[in-house]
Write a protein that holds these residues in place. Sequence first.
Motif, PDB file in Angstrom:
ATOM      1  N   LEU A  34       0.830  -1.204   0.000  1.00  0.00           N
ATOM      2  CA  LEU A  34       0.000   0.000   0.000  1.00  0.00           C
ATOM      3  C   LEU A  34       0.866   1.256   0.000  1.00  0.00           C
ATOM      4  O   LEU A  34       0.640   2.186  -0.775  1.00  0.00           O
ATOM      5  CB  LEU A  34      -0.912  -0.019   1.224  1.00  0.00           C
ATOM      6  CG  LEU A  34      -1.979   1.052   1.318  1.00  0.00           C
ATOM      7  CD1 LEU A  34      -2.982   0.880   0.201  1.00  0.00           C
ATOM      8  CD2 LEU A  34      -2.680   0.990   2.656  1.00  0.00           C
ATOM      9  N   GLY A  35       1.922   1.232   0.862  1.00  0.00           N
ATOM     10  CA  GLY A  35       2.816   2.385   0.924  1.00  0.00           C
ATOM     11  C   GLY A  35       3.506   2.618  -0.408  1.00  0.00           C
ATOM     12  O   GLY A  35       3.708   3.756  -0.830  1.00  0.00           O
ATOM     13  N   TYR A  38       1.076   4.319  -2.764  1.00  0.00           N
ATOM     14  CA  TYR A  38       0.921   5.742  -2.464  1.00  0.00           C
ATOM     15  C   TYR A  38       2.153   6.525  -2.889  1.00  0.00           C
ATOM     16  O   TYR A  38       2.055   7.638  -3.399  1.00  0.00           O
ATOM     17  CB  TYR A  38       0.677   5.951  -0.965  1.00  0.00           C
ATOM     18  CG  TYR A  38      -0.694   5.531  -0.499  1.00  0.00           C
ATOM     19  CD1 TYR A  38      -1.763   5.481  -1.380  1.00  0.00           C
ATOM     20  CD2 TYR A  38      -0.921   5.184   0.826  1.00  0.00           C
ATOM     21  CE1 TYR A  38      -3.011   5.102  -0.959  1.00  0.00           C
ATOM     22  CE2 TYR A  38      -2.172   4.798   1.265  1.00  0.00           C
ATOM     23  CZ  TYR A  38      -3.217   4.753   0.365  1.00  0.00           C
ATOM     24  OH  TYR A  38      -4.451   4.376   0.792  1.00  0.00           O
ATOM     25  N   ASN A  50       3.256  16.356  -0.553  1.00  0.00           N
ATOM     26  CA  ASN A  50       3.280  15.799   0.798  1.00  0.00           C
ATOM     27  C   ASN A  50       2.405  14.546   0.797  1.00  0.00           C
ATOM     28  O   ASN A  50       1.174  14.625   0.761  1.00  0.00           O
ATOM     29  CB  ASN A  50       2.755  16.839   1.779  1.00  0.00           C
ATOM     30  CG  ASN A  50       2.748  16.348   3.193  1.00  0.00           C
ATOM     31  OD1 ASN A  50       3.048  15.196   3.463  1.00  0.00           O
ATOM     32  ND2 ASN A  50       2.390  17.218   4.104  1.00  0.00           N
ATOM     33  N   LEU A  51       3.060  13.375   0.841  1.00  0.00           N
ATOM     34  CA  LEU A  51       2.305  12.133   0.686  1.00  0.00           C
ATOM     35  C   LEU A  51       1.419  11.860   1.896  1.00  0.00           C
ATOM     36  O   LEU A  51       0.338  11.292   1.759  1.00  0.00           O
ATOM     37  CB  LEU A  51       3.266  10.967   0.455  1.00  0.00           C
ATOM     38  CG  LEU A  51       3.964  10.979  -0.901  1.00  0.00           C
ATOM     39  CD1 LEU A  51       4.997   9.881  -0.959  1.00  0.00           C
ATOM     40  CD2 LEU A  51       2.974  10.811  -2.014  1.00  0.00           C
ATOM     41  N   VAL A  52       1.871  12.270   3.086  1.00  0.00           N
ATOM     42  CA  VAL A  52       1.046  12.047   4.278  1.00  0.00           C
ATOM     43  C   VAL A  52      -0.261  12.820   4.145  1.00  0.00           C
ATOM     44  O   VAL A  52      -1.346  12.299   4.417  1.00  0.00           O
ATOM     45  CB  VAL A  52       1.805  12.466   5.552  1.00  0.00           C
ATOM     46  CG1 VAL A  52       0.947  12.258   6.766  1.00  0.00           C
ATOM     47  CG2 VAL A  52       3.079  11.683   5.701  1.00  0.00           C
ATOM     48  N   VAL A  55      -2.588  11.131   1.799  1.00  0.00           N
ATOM     49  CA  VAL A  55      -3.273   9.987   2.408  1.00  0.00           C
ATOM     50  C   VAL A  55      -4.387  10.477   3.323  1.00  0.00           C
ATOM     51  O   VAL A  55      -5.517   9.993   3.276  1.00  0.00           O
ATOM     52  CB  VAL A  55      -2.272   9.096   3.188  1.00  0.00           C
ATOM     53  CG1 VAL A  55      -3.012   8.015   3.954  1.00  0.00           C
ATOM     54  CG2 VAL A  55      -1.272   8.466   2.261  1.00  0.00           C
ATOM     55  N   VAL A  56      -4.076  11.492   4.153  1.00  0.00           N
ATOM     56  CA  VAL A  56      -5.058  11.944   5.139  1.00  0.00           C
ATOM     57  C   VAL A  56      -6.257  12.584   4.459  1.00  0.00           C
ATOM     58  O   VAL A  56      -7.400  12.292   4.779  1.00  0.00           O
ATOM     59  CB  VAL A  56      -4.402  12.942   6.128  1.00  0.00           C
ATOM     60  CG1 VAL A  56      -5.440  13.622   6.980  1.00  0.00           C
ATOM     61  CG2 VAL A  56      -3.418  12.222   7.010  1.00  0.00           C
ATOM     62  N   ASP A  63     -11.992   8.805   6.670  1.00  0.00           N
ATOM     63  CA  ASP A  63     -11.500   8.675   8.047  1.00  0.00           C
ATOM     64  C   ASP A  63     -11.335  10.035   8.687  1.00  0.00           C
ATOM     65  O   ASP A  63     -11.627  10.235   9.866  1.00  0.00           O
ATOM     66  CB  ASP A  63     -10.147   7.950   8.081  1.00  0.00           C
ATOM     67  CG  ASP A  63     -10.264   6.533   7.584  1.00  0.00           C
ATOM     68  OD1 ASP A  63     -11.395   6.142   7.258  1.00  0.00           O
ATOM     69  OD2 ASP A  63      -9.252   5.844   7.523  1.00  0.00           O
ATOM     70  N   GLU A  67     -12.742  11.668  12.055  1.00  0.00           N
ATOM     71  CA  GLU A  67     -11.870  12.328  13.032  1.00  0.00           C
ATOM     72  C   GLU A  67     -12.438  13.691  13.418  1.00  0.00           C
ATOM     73  O   GLU A  67     -12.521  14.039  14.600  1.00  0.00           O
ATOM     74  CB  GLU A  67     -10.516  12.467  12.361  1.00  0.00           C
ATOM     75  CG  GLU A  67      -9.404  12.985  13.168  1.00  0.00           C
ATOM     76  CD  GLU A  67      -8.156  13.109  12.301  1.00  0.00           C
ATOM     77  OE1 GLU A  67      -8.173  12.621  11.149  1.00  0.00           O
ATOM     78  OE2 GLU A  67      -7.186  13.705  12.763  1.00  0.00           O
ATOM     79  N   ILE A  70     -15.399  13.269  15.663  1.00  0.00           N
ATOM     80  CA  ILE A  70     -15.059  12.952  17.047  1.00  0.00           C
ATOM     81  C   ILE A  70     -14.623  14.214  17.782  1.00  0.00           C
ATOM     82  O   ILE A  70     -15.040  14.470  18.914  1.00  0.00           O
ATOM     83  CB  ILE A  70     -13.953  11.883  17.088  1.00  0.00           C
ATOM     84  CG1 ILE A  70     -14.534  10.532  16.682  1.00  0.00           C
ATOM     85  CG2 ILE A  70     -13.337  11.782  18.477  1.00  0.00           C
ATOM     86  CD1 ILE A  70     -13.518   9.458  16.553  1.00  0.00           C
ATOM     87  N   LEU A  71     -13.813  15.041  17.111  1.00  0.00           N
ATOM     88  CA  LEU A  71     -13.347  16.283  17.738  1.00  0.00           C
ATOM     89  C   LEU A  71     -14.524  17.195  18.030  1.00  0.00           C
ATOM     90  O   LEU A  71     -14.618  17.796  19.115  1.00  0.00           O
ATOM     91  CB  LEU A  71     -12.349  16.970  16.802  1.00  0.00           C
ATOM     92  CG  LEU A  71     -11.429  17.988  17.446  1.00  0.00           C
ATOM     93  CD1 LEU A  71     -10.577  17.324  18.480  1.00  0.00           C
ATOM     94  CD2 LEU A  71     -10.576  18.654  16.404  1.00  0.00           C
ATOM     95  N   ALA A  74     -16.420  15.842  21.000  1.00  0.00           N
ATOM     96  CA  ALA A  74     -15.727  16.127  22.263  1.00  0.00           C
ATOM     97  C   ALA A  74     -15.926  17.578  22.662  1.00  0.00           C
ATOM     98  O   ALA A  74     -16.228  17.881  23.825  1.00  0.00           O
ATOM     99  CB  ALA A  74     -14.236  15.810  22.120  1.00  0.00           C
ATOM    100  N   PHE A 132      -4.932  20.029  10.364  1.00  0.00           N
ATOM    101  CA  PHE A 132      -4.945  19.791  11.804  1.00  0.00           C
ATOM    102  C   PHE A 132      -3.776  20.484  12.496  1.00  0.00           C
ATOM    103  O   PHE A 132      -3.940  21.117  13.541  1.00  0.00           O
ATOM    104  CB  PHE A 132      -4.890  18.289  12.079  1.00  0.00           C
ATOM    105  CG  PHE A 132      -6.154  17.597  11.727  1.00  0.00           C
ATOM    106  CD1 PHE A 132      -7.271  17.694  12.534  1.00  0.00           C
ATOM    107  CD2 PHE A 132      -6.247  16.865  10.576  1.00  0.00           C
ATOM    108  CE1 PHE A 132      -8.443  17.083  12.192  1.00  0.00           C
ATOM    109  CE2 PHE A 132      -7.423  16.249  10.224  1.00  0.00           C
ATOM    110  CZ  PHE A 132      -8.526  16.349  11.044  1.00  0.00           C
ATOM    111  N   GLN A 133      -2.601  20.374  11.884  1.00  0.00           N
ATOM    112  CA  GLN A 133      -1.419  20.988  12.493  1.00  0.00           C
ATOM    113  C   GLN A 133      -1.561  22.500  12.554  1.00  0.00           C
ATOM    114  O   GLN A 133      -1.311  23.131  13.596  1.00  0.00           O
ATOM    115  CB  GLN A 133      -0.172  20.614  11.695  1.00  0.00           C
ATOM    116  CG  GLN A 133       0.178  19.151  11.712  1.00  0.00           C
ATOM    117  CD  GLN A 133      -0.485  18.386  10.588  1.00  0.00           C
ATOM    118  OE1 GLN A 133      -1.603  18.681  10.201  1.00  0.00           O
ATOM    119  NE2 GLN A 133       0.191  17.385  10.067  1.00  0.00           N
TER     120      GLN A 133
END
Lengths: 234, 119
Positions: A34-35, A38, A50-52, A55-56, A63, A67, A70-71, A74, A132-133
């Motif tokens: 899979l990696g 990608y 930016n591969l990350v 994916v995100v 997903d 996420e 959920i945030l 909360a 997110f960052q």
Amino acid sequence: MDKKFMVALLVAAMAVILFPLFQSFEGGTQLSELGQYYTQNGVSDTGATNLVASVVVTYRGLDTLGEVTILFLAASIISFFLSVSKDDRIENRTVMSVTEILSTASQTLVPIIVLVGAYILVNGHLTPGGGFQGGAIIASGTLLMFLANPNHKLNHTIIHVIESTSGIAFVAIGVIGVLMMDGGFLSNKLFDLGTPGEVISAGAMPLINIFLGLKVGTELSNVLGIFVESQNEK
Amino acid sequence: MDQYLGQVVMAIGFILAILGLYGLLSQKNMIKMILGFSIFTTGVNIIMVAIGYVKGGTAPILDAEGNAVAKFVDPVPQALVLTSIVIGLGVTAMMLAYVMKLYQDKKSLNINDYKDLKW
């Protein structure tokens, strides 16, 4: 049985469960299938360097929606739990005076911190970072503001408007992907993929990152504000 | 050193996870229990990142032209950990809110003072 013994037993059991993973770990010499996919097709599929982030935001966009949910959940539970009604609230509680270093530094640094957060979330598809960052960095600016002046009032109306608008926009981009394109939910091909490496490229990804960053930033700021305001109870 | 980078990072992850679990179980102060939980989560996240490590690999970021300049580590665990960090943050904030509410009620942070749901 003795409580300390039980704790030691549980910790030892955890260590026994985890140890085989450590022992058999060698550090792979090549990527998983899979990696590898990608890494090889990430740029042609999404246009992001930016591969990350690709994916995100794109490959596993659903997903990310979970996420965000959920945030949001909360944050809602926290505001439900810690809300203080108007009748038993002190408007300006007396707090320990902050040093001049902190108050001056916060005035200088908060705009810069917010700017860095905005930079990181806009460039999320090119360099390490993303919605997110960037949102977390913006919220850390809010935290510094609260440290310097605990009686600072956040404008909850604006925060709620930004948060719900960006949340709806994020889902709307996803639904448009289903309706108009063949890419499915949160399809990246909403816009032209452009040249990889430029700020306006990678299709819908910068837009999604900006909405995610705004949502996360306002949500975390809101949570911080609620924590601070809940101290004003009589 | 480079050769054992994966092992070193994974060992740090294990130590943090086990320390965090020990703190979670042994502490009586609820804030310290939450700290233990956070350390446990951090350890698990580090283990997950270490699993995706490829020897000699760098961060999965391509150069400006979109070409791979070096061998990459696996981007999938990193994306998973990103999700896990955000969820851990939400859970931690929620636990702290509960503790604040409990403290307002009984003025105590000791877990032994709360026996309402204990049988």
